[in-house]
Write a protein that holds these residues in place. Sequence first.
Motif, PDB file in Angstrom:
ATOM      1  N   LEU A  10       2.218  -3.275   7.822  1.00  0.00           N
ATOM      2  CA  LEU A  10       2.952  -4.115   6.876  1.00  0.00           C
ATOM      3  C   LEU A  10       2.033  -5.082   6.151  1.00  0.00           C
ATOM      4  O   LEU A  10       1.173  -5.715   6.750  1.00  0.00           O
ATOM      5  N   PHE A  11       2.238  -5.199   4.838  1.00  0.00           N
ATOM      6  CA  PHE A  11       1.625  -6.292   4.075  1.00  0.00           C
ATOM      7  C   PHE A  11       2.724  -6.953   3.259  1.00  0.00           C
ATOM      8  O   PHE A  11       3.315  -6.323   2.374  1.00  0.00           O
ATOM      9  N   ASP A  12       3.026  -8.200   3.585  1.00  0.00           N
ATOM     10  CA  ASP A  12       4.147  -8.904   2.959  1.00  0.00           C
ATOM     11  C   ASP A  12       3.699 -10.015   2.018  1.00  0.00           C
ATOM     12  O   ASP A  12       4.462 -10.927   1.706  1.00  0.00           O
ATOM     13  N   GLY A  13       2.459  -9.936   1.570  1.00  0.00           N
ATOM     14  CA  GLY A  13       1.981 -10.914   0.610  1.00  0.00           C
ATOM     15  C   GLY A  13       1.302 -12.127   1.215  1.00  0.00           C
ATOM     16  O   GLY A  13       0.761 -12.963   0.487  1.00  0.00           O
ATOM     17  N   THR A 181      13.799  -2.618  -1.343  1.00  0.00           N
ATOM     18  CA  THR A 181      12.793  -1.621  -1.701  1.00  0.00           C
ATOM     19  C   THR A 181      11.732  -1.544  -0.609  1.00  0.00           C
ATOM     20  O   THR A 181      11.198  -2.566  -0.187  1.00  0.00           O
ATOM     21  N   ILE A 182      11.443  -0.332  -0.144  1.00  0.00           N
ATOM     22  CA  ILE A 182      10.322  -0.087   0.761  1.00  0.00           C
ATOM     23  C   ILE A 182       9.242   0.614  -0.058  1.00  0.00           C
ATOM     24  O   ILE A 182       9.506   1.630  -0.695  1.00  0.00           O
ATOM     25  N   LYS A 183       8.025   0.081  -0.004  1.00  0.00           N
ATOM     26  CA  LYS A 183       6.938   0.634  -0.806  1.00  0.00           C
ATOM     27  C   LYS A 183       5.822   1.142   0.107  1.00  0.00           C
ATOM     28  O   LYS A 183       5.297   0.388   0.922  1.00  0.00           O
ATOM     29  N   PHE A 184       5.507   2.425  -0.042  1.00  0.00           N
ATOM     30  CA  PHE A 184       4.462   3.046   0.762  1.00  0.00           C
ATOM     31  C   PHE A 184       3.235   3.348  -0.097  1.00  0.00           C
ATOM     32  O   PHE A 184       3.357   3.962  -1.159  1.00  0.00           O
ATOM     33  N   PHE A 185       2.074   2.907   0.368  1.00  0.00           N
ATOM     34  CA  PHE A 185       0.812   3.348  -0.198  1.00  0.00           C
ATOM     35  C   PHE A 185       0.160   4.254   0.835  1.00  0.00           C
ATOM     36  O   PHE A 185      -0.191   3.808   1.935  1.00  0.00           O
ATOM     37  N   LEU A 186       0.036   5.538   0.507  1.00  0.00           N
ATOM     38  CA  LEU A 186      -0.586   6.497   1.418  1.00  0.00           C
ATOM     39  C   LEU A 186      -2.095   6.450   1.187  1.00  0.00           C
ATOM     40  O   LEU A 186      -2.601   6.911   0.159  1.00  0.00           O
ATOM     41  N   ASN A 187      -2.791   5.889   2.149  1.00  0.00           N
ATOM     42  CA  ASN A 187      -4.200   5.542   1.984  1.00  0.00           C
ATOM     43  C   ASN A 187      -5.101   6.659   2.518  1.00  0.00           C
ATOM     44  O   ASN A 187      -5.426   6.707   3.704  1.00  0.00           O
ATOM     45  N   VAL A 188      -5.484   7.548   1.643  1.00  0.00           N
ATOM     46  CA  VAL A 188      -6.353   8.664   2.015  1.00  0.00           C
ATOM     47  C   VAL A 188      -7.799   8.312   1.655  1.00  0.00           C
ATOM     48  O   VAL A 188      -8.059   7.635   0.655  1.00  0.00           O
ATOM     49  N   SER A 189      -8.739   8.775   2.468  1.00  0.00           N
ATOM     50  CA  SER A 189     -10.148   8.520   2.187  1.00  0.00           C
ATOM     51  C   SER A 189     -10.635   9.467   1.094  1.00  0.00           C
ATOM     52  O   SER A 189     -10.068  10.540   0.859  1.00  0.00           O
ATOM     53  N   LYS A 190     -11.709   9.073   0.448  1.00  0.00           N
ATOM     54  CA  LYS A 190     -12.274   9.908  -0.623  1.00  0.00           C
ATOM     55  C   LYS A 190     -12.764  11.245  -0.062  1.00  0.00           C
ATOM     56  O   LYS A 190     -12.615  12.290  -0.705  1.00  0.00           O
ATOM     57  N   THR A 191     -13.316  11.222   1.152  1.00  0.00           N
ATOM     58  CA  THR A 191     -13.802  12.459   1.776  1.00  0.00           C
ATOM     59  C   THR A 191     -12.658  13.405   2.094  1.00  0.00           C
ATOM     60  O   THR A 191     -12.735  14.613   1.824  1.00  0.00           O
ATOM     61  N   TYR A 228      -4.931  -0.349  -7.200  1.00  0.00           N
ATOM     62  CA  TYR A 228      -3.985  -0.380  -6.078  1.00  0.00           C
ATOM     63  C   TYR A 228      -4.038  -1.734  -5.375  1.00  0.00           C
ATOM     64  O   TYR A 228      -2.992  -2.325  -5.063  1.00  0.00           O
ATOM     65  N   GLU A 229      -5.230  -2.210  -5.122  1.00  0.00           N
ATOM     66  CA  GLU A 229      -5.383  -3.494  -4.436  1.00  0.00           C
ATOM     67  C   GLU A 229      -4.729  -4.618  -5.237  1.00  0.00           C
ATOM     68  O   GLU A 229      -3.998  -5.442  -4.681  1.00  0.00           O
ATOM     69  N   ASP A 230      -4.962  -4.642  -6.533  1.00  0.00           N
ATOM     70  CA  ASP A 230      -4.373  -5.686  -7.375  1.00  0.00           C
ATOM     71  C   ASP A 230      -2.849  -5.603  -7.377  1.00  0.00           C
ATOM     72  O   ASP A 230      -2.156  -6.629  -7.257  1.00  0.00           O
ATOM     73  N   ALA A 231      -2.321  -4.387  -7.511  1.00  0.00           N
ATOM     74  CA  ALA A 231      -0.864  -4.215  -7.576  1.00  0.00           C
ATOM     75  C   ALA A 231      -0.196  -4.612  -6.268  1.00  0.00           C
ATOM     76  O   ALA A 231       0.862  -5.262  -6.257  1.00  0.00           O
ATOM     77  N   ILE A 232      -0.795  -4.221  -5.153  1.00  0.00           N
ATOM     78  CA  ILE A 232      -0.219  -4.543  -3.843  1.00  0.00           C
ATOM     79  C   ILE A 232      -0.245  -6.048  -3.607  1.00  0.00           C
ATOM     80  O   ILE A 232       0.751  -6.637  -3.165  1.00  0.00           O
ATOM     81  N   ASN A 233      -1.351  -6.687  -3.920  1.00  0.00           N
ATOM     82  CA  ASN A 233      -1.442  -8.138  -3.749  1.00  0.00           C
ATOM     83  C   ASN A 233      -0.457  -8.877  -4.641  1.00  0.00           C
ATOM     84  O   ASN A 233       0.102  -9.911  -4.244  1.00  0.00           O
ATOM     85  N   ALA A 234      -0.226  -8.377  -5.838  1.00  0.00           N
ATOM     86  CA  ALA A 234       0.626  -9.076  -6.806  1.00  0.00           C
ATOM     87  C   ALA A 234       2.112  -8.876  -6.558  1.00  0.00           C
ATOM     88  O   ALA A 234       2.929  -9.702  -6.996  1.00  0.00           O
TER      89      ALA A 234
END
Length: 296
Positions: A10-13, A181-191, A228-234
């Motif tokens: 969870l990241f709630d800001g 609203t539930i928001k999921f960011f599926l965090n896949v590595s570049k590899t 993504y980082e900016d949008a999630i933080n904002a």
Amino acid sequence: MKKINTDDFLFDGKGKFSIVNAATKVKDYYADKEDYEVSLSEMQKKMDDLQDKMFAHNRYGLLVVFQAPDAAGKDGTLKAVFSGVNPQGMRFYSFKRPTESELDHDFLWRTNLQLPERGTITVFNRSYYEEVLVVKVHPEILINSQKLPAENIDDLGKVWKHRYEDISNLEKYLFRNGIPTIKFFLNVSKTEQANRLIERIEDPTKNWKFQEQDVKEREFWNHYQAAYEDAINATASEKCPWYIIPADDKKNMRLIVAQIIIDHLEKFDMDYPESDVSRQQELKKLIKVIREQESL
């Protein structure tokens, strides 16, 4: 299956979300394939029961947003997690490049048309967040295609700031109307993303999933990560949080997503409608009518 503490994702800001510090892989919550399948099946049944009650209660709605880089596993996750949930209470929308008609409206218009009805779960495969992700990475889209007045885009920093505010206000508005609203960011590595794209090329049955544009977009990996980082933080808040889901292991990802949705549904104060005594008496009379119809 090991117990999943969904607060771990969870990241709630509160504080600051850093994408470079976000895990793409965690220890498995399942012992083996059989354990995974049994656990997911149990979650699907629980989700179906909760959604059935939600549909009958008809006071809440739920918007579930999935955002992720290409090949992170959105489609497979949606299919796996929601399989077995009664489709009468489910809505799925996949948002691709806007049409000319959609570009003639404001940036939230096309997604607003598909917001949840009460009693339903609506799933967005990509969403209005594309307008601060793809469009931010490729601002020429904003300048050349979105038909905004010149004075509205003379300061791109303000454009993104205002869009974050508009998105946050929309989600607050929905929450106040019983539609969180539930928001999921599926965090896949570049590899891992590279491995999955190569698999799509090497496996003829998966060629249809591969698009040359995916390779071109990988050149902008760092730009997308920053977006993504900016949008999630904002846009993260206590009432409208983001969940950062490690996506390098698809089975783990699906179990975590399913548990988070179940946790949110269990928070709703809902039950099946109860009929009063007179209504029950009327219904019992109909039993006789139904029995009599058997002989017709």
